[in-house]
Design a protein around this motif. Sequence first.
Motif, PDB file in Angstrom:
ATOM      1  N   VAL A 108     -15.428  -8.202  23.773  1.00 50.08           N
ATOM      2  CA  VAL A 108     -15.141  -8.915  22.276  1.00 50.08           C
ATOM      3  C   VAL A 108     -15.946  -7.879  21.143  1.00 50.08           C
ATOM      4  O   VAL A 108     -15.244  -7.656  20.096  1.00 50.08           O
ATOM      5  CB  VAL A 108     -15.536 -10.316  22.298  1.00 50.08           C
ATOM      6  N   CYS A 109     -16.936  -7.612  21.626  1.00 52.55           N
ATOM      7  CA  CYS A 109     -17.922  -6.715  20.619  1.00 52.55           C
ATOM      8  C   CYS A 109     -17.303  -5.341  20.422  1.00 52.55           C
ATOM      9  O   CYS A 109     -17.258  -4.911  19.072  1.00 52.55           O
ATOM     10  CB  CYS A 109     -19.449  -6.793  20.984  1.00 52.55           C
ATOM     11  N   LEU A 110     -16.853  -4.727  21.595  1.00 49.73           N
ATOM     12  CA  LEU A 110     -16.308  -3.546  21.089  1.00 49.73           C
ATOM     13  C   LEU A 110     -14.919  -3.796  20.441  1.00 49.73           C
ATOM     14  O   LEU A 110     -14.654  -2.896  19.512  1.00 49.73           O
ATOM     15  CB  LEU A 110     -15.865  -2.807  22.475  1.00 49.73           C
ATOM     16  N   PHE A 111     -14.368  -4.662  20.500  1.00 53.52           N
ATOM     17  CA  PHE A 111     -12.861  -4.966  19.967  1.00 53.52           C
ATOM     18  C   PHE A 111     -13.243  -5.106  18.373  1.00 53.52           C
ATOM     19  O   PHE A 111     -12.673  -4.437  17.487  1.00 53.52           O
ATOM     20  CB  PHE A 111     -12.203  -6.297  20.210  1.00 53.52           C
ATOM     21  N   PHE A 112     -14.170  -5.839  18.079  1.00 50.53           N
ATOM     22  CA  PHE A 112     -14.515  -6.087  16.564  1.00 50.53           C
ATOM     23  C   PHE A 112     -15.329  -4.735  15.908  1.00 50.53           C
ATOM     24  O   PHE A 112     -15.056  -4.406  14.758  1.00 50.53           O
ATOM     25  CB  PHE A 112     -15.503  -7.208  16.378  1.00 50.53           C
ATOM     26  N   LEU A 113     -16.074  -4.125  16.750  1.00 49.28           N
ATOM     27  CA  LEU A 113     -16.516  -2.845  16.137  1.00 49.28           C
ATOM     28  C   LEU A 113     -15.409  -1.830  16.018  1.00 49.28           C
ATOM     29  O   LEU A 113     -15.499  -1.060  15.011  1.00 49.28           O
ATOM     30  CB  LEU A 113     -17.416  -2.018  17.538  1.00 49.28           C
ATOM     31  N   ILE A 114     -14.564  -1.587  16.884  1.00 46.15           N
ATOM     32  CA  ILE A 114     -13.460  -0.555  16.731  1.00 46.15           C
ATOM     33  C   ILE A 114     -12.758  -1.344  15.296  1.00 46.15           C
ATOM     34  O   ILE A 114     -12.368  -0.294  14.851  1.00 46.15           O
ATOM     35  CB  ILE A 114     -12.653  -0.609  17.809  1.00 46.15           C
ATOM     36  N   LYS A 115     -12.347  -2.377  15.378  1.00 47.21           N
ATOM     37  CA  LYS A 115     -11.576  -2.931  14.004  1.00 47.21           C
ATOM     38  C   LYS A 115     -12.369  -2.747  12.803  1.00 47.21           C
ATOM     39  O   LYS A 115     -11.974  -2.273  11.880  1.00 47.21           O
ATOM     40  CB  LYS A 115     -11.445  -4.401  14.485  1.00 47.21           C
ATOM     41  N   ASN A 116     -13.697  -2.916  12.964  1.00 49.33           N
ATOM     42  CA  ASN A 116     -14.570  -2.669  11.684  1.00 49.33           C
ATOM     43  C   ASN A 116     -14.472  -1.106  11.317  1.00 49.33           C
ATOM     44  O   ASN A 116     -14.594  -0.565  10.262  1.00 49.33           O
ATOM     45  CB  ASN A 116     -16.095  -3.193  11.774  1.00 49.33           C
ATOM     46  N   ILE A 117     -14.687  -0.284  12.205  1.00 50.84           N
ATOM     47  CA  ILE A 117     -14.586   1.252  12.217  1.00 50.84           C
ATOM     48  C   ILE A 117     -13.310   1.577  11.561  1.00 50.84           C
ATOM     49  O   ILE A 117     -13.395   2.430  10.372  1.00 50.84           O
ATOM     50  CB  ILE A 117     -15.108   1.920  13.490  1.00 50.84           C
ATOM     51  N   ARG A 118     -12.327   1.172  12.261  1.00 49.91           N
ATOM     52  CA  ARG A 118     -10.763   1.440  11.631  1.00 49.91           C
ATOM     53  C   ARG A 118     -10.776   0.771  10.410  1.00 49.91           C
ATOM     54  O   ARG A 118     -10.235   1.605   9.328  1.00 49.91           O
ATOM     55  CB  ARG A 118      -9.752   0.761  12.513  1.00 49.91           C
ATOM     56  N   LYS A 119     -11.172  -0.208   9.909  1.00 43.64           N
ATOM     57  CA  LYS A 119     -11.059  -0.813   8.598  1.00 43.64           C
ATOM     58  C   LYS A 119     -11.884   0.051   7.686  1.00 43.64           C
ATOM     59  O   LYS A 119     -11.296   0.374   6.425  1.00 43.64           O
ATOM     60  CB  LYS A 119     -11.660  -2.134   8.528  1.00 43.64           C
ATOM     61  N   THR A 120     -13.141   0.558   7.992  1.00 43.26           N
ATOM     62  CA  THR A 120     -13.800   1.353   7.095  1.00 43.26           C
ATOM     63  C   THR A 120     -13.060   2.670   7.045  1.00 43.26           C
ATOM     64  O   THR A 120     -13.147   3.252   5.814  1.00 43.26           O
ATOM     65  CB  THR A 120     -15.200   1.764   7.632  1.00 43.26           C
ATOM     66  N   ASP A 121     -12.570   3.194   7.973  1.00 46.41           N
ATOM     67  CA  ASP A 121     -11.641   4.400   7.911  1.00 46.41           C
ATOM     68  C   ASP A 121     -10.709   4.356   6.913  1.00 46.41           C
ATOM     69  O   ASP A 121     -10.375   5.324   5.864  1.00 46.41           O
ATOM     70  CB  ASP A 121     -11.530   4.958   9.168  1.00 46.41           C
ATOM     71  N   ASP A 122      -9.858   3.132   6.986  1.00 50.57           N
ATOM     72  CA  ASP A 122      -8.613   2.851   6.041  1.00 50.57           C
ATOM     73  C   ASP A 122      -9.183   2.792   4.479  1.00 50.57           C
ATOM     74  O   ASP A 122      -8.416   2.728   3.724  1.00 50.57           O
ATOM     75  CB  ASP A 122      -7.861   1.736   6.634  1.00 50.57           C
ATOM     76  N   ASP A 123     -10.248   2.180   4.475  1.00 50.20           N
ATOM     77  CA  ASP A 123     -10.754   1.790   3.167  1.00 50.20           C
ATOM     78  C   ASP A 123     -11.247   3.043   2.212  1.00 50.20           C
ATOM     79  O   ASP A 123     -11.415   3.249   1.149  1.00 50.20           O
ATOM     80  CB  ASP A 123     -12.004   0.943   3.010  1.00 50.20           C
ATOM     81  N   SER A 124     -11.715   4.114   3.066  1.00 51.21           N
ATOM     82  CA  SER A 124     -12.360   5.390   2.375  1.00 51.21           C
ATOM     83  C   SER A 124     -11.056   6.389   1.978  1.00 51.21           C
ATOM     84  O   SER A 124     -10.142   6.104   2.675  1.00 51.21           O
ATOM     85  CB  SER A 124     -13.036   5.954   3.494  1.00 51.21           C
ATOM     86  N   PRO A 125     -11.438   6.859   0.888  1.00 52.24           N
ATOM     87  CA  PRO A 125     -10.446   7.879   0.224  1.00 52.24           C
ATOM     88  C   PRO A 125     -10.156   8.953   1.421  1.00 52.24           C
ATOM     89  O   PRO A 125     -11.112   9.592   1.847  1.00 52.24           O
ATOM     90  CB  PRO A 125     -10.883   8.149  -0.895  1.00 52.24           C
TER      91      PRO A 125
END
Length: 179
Positions: free
Chosen positions: A145-162
Amino acid sequence: MSKTFSPANLALIFITFLAGYSLIQQSLAYLTFTNMDHWPSTSATLAQATYTTTQNTTRIQYTLNIQYTYQVDGSTYTSSQYSPKTAHVCYDETEIQTLIADLKSQSPLTIYYDPADPSLALISKDWNPAERLLNFALIAIIPLVCLFFLIKNIRKTDDDSPTSYPNQSTLPQPSLSQH
C-alpha cells in the motif's frame, strides 16, 4: 534533473522500509518454524522464568523471560524461546504468573528443537496456522500500500512539474514609459 521528495513521500519511504523489514523478519520466522510440527523433543532444565511489565498508552503488557538448557547429541544449548512468536506476551498478570508457575513445576521441562539446527528450540509449538497467515498477510499489505501511494505521489509530482519552459522572448514585456 535532481528529484526531491516531499515530507509525505519520505514518510512513505520510511514506513515502506520498516514494513518491508518486518515482512522479511516474519518470513524468516515462518520459514524457520514451518517444520516445527516434526521437531523432536528432549528434556531441558529451566534456569530462569520471570516476566517484565511494560505500560503502554492503553494497557499493561507482561512479557515472559525464560532461559533453559538442554543437550542434543552430547552438545549443550541454551535458549530463551518460548514459542515461535518473537516474544510471549500476556495482558493479564495472573495468566503470566500461572504460566511461570507451570513452567517451574515441570522438572524436567520438555522442549522441541530443530534437528537441522539444534540451537533453535522452543517450549510451546502453539502457533496457529491462521494466525501465521494473518500476520504475514497484514505485514505484506502495508509495504505494498505504501509503495502504491509513493508511486502515485511521484507520478503526480512529475505530472505537475512543467515539461518545457516558455521562451522568455514570447512573454509580454513591461513597458518602460514614464509619465
